[in-house]
Scaffold this active site. Structure first.
Site, PDB file in Angstrom:
ATOM      1  CG  ASP A  77      -2.048  -0.964   1.191  1.00  0.00           C
ATOM      2  OD1 ASP A  77      -2.030  -1.840   0.318  1.00  0.00           O
ATOM      3  OD2 ASP A  77      -2.951  -0.848   2.027  1.00  0.00           O
ATOM      4  CG  HIS A 128      -4.499   2.702  -0.525  1.00  0.00           C
ATOM      5  ND1 HIS A 128      -5.324   1.997   0.321  1.00  0.00           N
ATOM      6  CD2 HIS A 128      -3.506   3.203   0.264  1.00  0.00           C
ATOM      7  CE1 HIS A 128      -4.835   2.061   1.561  1.00  0.00           C
ATOM      8  NE2 HIS A 128      -3.750   2.799   1.553  1.00  0.00           N
ATOM      9  CG  HIS A 223       2.160   0.302   4.561  1.00  0.00           C
ATOM     10  ND1 HIS A 223       1.886  -0.603   5.560  1.00  0.00           N
ATOM     11  CD2 HIS A 223       0.989   0.943   4.301  1.00  0.00           C
ATOM     12  CE1 HIS A 223       0.602  -0.503   5.899  1.00  0.00           C
ATOM     13  NE2 HIS A 223       0.026   0.421   5.141  1.00  0.00           N
TER      14      HIS A 223
HETATM   15 ZN   LIG Z   1      -2.596   3.334   3.177  1.00  0.00          ZN
END
Ligand SMILES: [Zn+2]
Length: 261
Positions: A77, A128, A223
């Protein structure tokens, strides 16, 4: 839950919440304990449906996929990021791993070349939100939710990508999200384990957390980008990939009908 079930729950939560507030005001000071329970009780129910990753009533958010093999789904992400994304693509290529990048529209607008590079390398580009409104997405209006989706979709389509999957920031839901996703052909994806990099200082710590209880069909959330502490950017994912290989796991992108939970 089917489409009607989501909207029934939305209206149930709104009605119970408003009725609770009115009842609390009517009871007032004559029964303060009951008034407090009536005021805040429905809020707790609403908060569960919005903030608990396990809650599936407002938006179906699968947390595993069905597989008989040692396979996991690596999801990354918060990109694209000009420092991290190219290094991640190299790393994934070395491991023969496929991944899904849940990207932020604003970042994609600045780096459309990275979006094209992710897709060209055989990975999935997913949505996202456009601005990653972590603190305010839960209470965003239907118009704002629609805008977050459409602005991001516009950027990604201009880069040649048509995403079909979405993950809200930190998995936090919104009363209007299910309908907005359905109208745009998007489905939500959760996770079974996450690294929580922001609270870690060592790559091994992230891997320990992300791979705890590792089993076939896990959805791993990691991430990239500046929100990850500098010392473990990319490194944490490198350690995760090394450990997955040691344990005989492959990183795949599952088809939607395989998603469960
Ligand atoms: Zn995020």
């Amino acid at each position: 839950m089917e489409a009607g079930g989501h909207s029934q729950l939305v209206w149930f939560l709104i009605t119970v919440n408003l009725a609770g507030k009115v009842a609390a005001l009517l009871v007032g000071w004559t029964a303060p304990a009951a008034a407090l329970a009536l005021w805040f009780g429905p809020d707790a129910l609403l908060a569960y449906h919005l903030f608990a990753p396990a809650a599936q009533g407002l938006v179906r958010m699968p947390r595993r996929f069905a597989t008989g093999r040692r396979e996991v789904w690596l999801t990354i992400d918060d990109g694209p990021d000009p420092d991290d994304t190219p290094r991640l693509l190299d790393l994934l290529a070395v491991h023969g791993a496929r991944a899904t990048f849940f990207v932020i529209g604003e970042m994609a607008a600045r780096h459309p070349d990275l979006i094209r590079a992710i897709a060209a390398a055989g990975h999935e580009v997913a949505h996202h939100t456009h601005t990653h409104p972590l603190a305010s997405f839960w209470c965003a209006s239907p118009a704002r939710v629609g805008w977050e989706l459409d602005a991001g979709l516009g950027v990604l389509r201009a880069a040649g990508v048509r995403p079909t999957r979405f993950r809200p920031p930190a998995g936090i839901k919104n009363l209007w999200l299910a309908r907005a996703l359905r109208a745009r052909g998007l489905t939500c994806v959760g996770w079974s384990a996450r690294g929580l990099e922001r609270w870690c200082s060592a790559a091994a710590q992230v891997a320990d957390r992300a791979l705890r209880g590792l089993a076939p069909g896990a959805i791993l959330l990691l991430h990239e980008g500046p929100r990850v502490p500098a010392a473990i950017r990319v490194e944490a994912i490198r350690v995760v990939l090394d450990r997955l290989r040691e344990q005989g796991y492959q990183c795949v992108v599952p088809r939607s009908e395989k998603l469960v939970g």
